[in-house]
Write a protein that holds these residues in place. Structure first.
Motif, PDB file in Angstrom:
ATOM      1  N   VAL A 128     -32.519  77.959  69.372  1.00  0.00           N
ATOM      2  CA  VAL A 128     -33.888  77.537  69.056  1.00  0.00           C
ATOM      3  C   VAL A 128     -34.535  78.452  68.024  1.00  0.00           C
ATOM      4  N   GLY A 129     -33.956  79.622  67.808  1.00  0.00           N
ATOM      5  CA  GLY A 129     -34.517  80.533  66.828  1.00  0.00           C
ATOM      6  C   GLY A 129     -33.698  81.810  66.749  1.00  0.00           C
ATOM      7  N   TYR A 130     -34.124  82.676  65.853  1.00  0.00           N
ATOM      8  CA  TYR A 130     -33.460  83.954  65.639  1.00  0.00           C
ATOM      9  C   TYR A 130     -34.517  85.050  65.675  1.00  0.00           C
ATOM     10  N   ARG A 131     -34.155  86.198  66.200  1.00  0.00           N
ATOM     11  CA  ARG A 131     -35.062  87.341  66.240  1.00  0.00           C
ATOM     12  C   ARG A 131     -34.343  88.533  65.630  1.00  0.00           C
ATOM     13  N   PHE A 132     -35.030  89.211  64.727  1.00  0.00           N
ATOM     14  CA  PHE A 132     -34.494  90.438  64.156  1.00  0.00           C
ATOM     15  C   PHE A 132     -35.667  91.364  63.903  1.00  0.00           C
ATOM     16  N   GLY A 133     -35.625  92.533  64.543  1.00  0.00           N
ATOM     17  CA  GLY A 133     -36.761  93.447  64.463  1.00  0.00           C
ATOM     18  C   GLY A 133     -38.003  92.787  65.029  1.00  0.00           C
ATOM     19  N   VAL A 172     -37.594  83.673  63.621  1.00  0.00           N
ATOM     20  CA  VAL A 172     -37.482  82.434  62.859  1.00  0.00           C
ATOM     21  C   VAL A 172     -37.292  81.321  63.873  1.00  0.00           C
ATOM     22  N   LEU A 173     -38.238  80.388  63.916  1.00  0.00           N
ATOM     23  CA  LEU A 173     -38.188  79.267  64.853  1.00  0.00           C
ATOM     24  C   LEU A 173     -37.647  78.055  64.124  1.00  0.00           C
ATOM     25  N   LEU A 174     -36.515  77.536  64.593  1.00  0.00           N
ATOM     26  CA  LEU A 174     -35.813  76.488  63.854  1.00  0.00           C
ATOM     27  C   LEU A 174     -36.511  75.144  63.876  1.00  0.00           C
TER      28      LEU A 174
END
Length: 79
Positions: free
Chosen positions: A15-20, A24-26
């Motif tokens: 559903v999304g990516y997290r970095f730091g 980012v919500l797809l």
């Protein structure tokens, strides 16, 4: 008891990516930094989503053109 998740995880289950501090919500195609939405142009959003989906793999110049201009981008598109 834990459930094993196959790696790599199929895209349809992400559903999304997290970095730091960034997320980012797809589905909604949004970028959040420290919980605040960051305005992106449609082209920048498309490129960021493509980078996330590549999961750290190299994206060549041709890959970027295919991502941003399906069906035929050229160098003139960058001008």
């Amino acid at each position: 008891m834990s459930t094993l998740i196959p790696f790599p995880i199929p895209h349809e289950h992400i559903v999304g990516y997290r970095f730091g501090h960034a997320e980012v919500l797809l589905v909604s195609e949004r970028l959040l930094v420290a919980g605040n939405e960051v305005a992106l142009s449609p082209m920048a959003c498309k490129f960021l989503l493509g980078l996330c989906r590549a999961r750290g793999a190299l994206i060549t110049r041709n890959d970027a053109f295919d991502l941003l201009w399906p069906g035929g981008g050229t160098d003139e598109a960058l001008a």
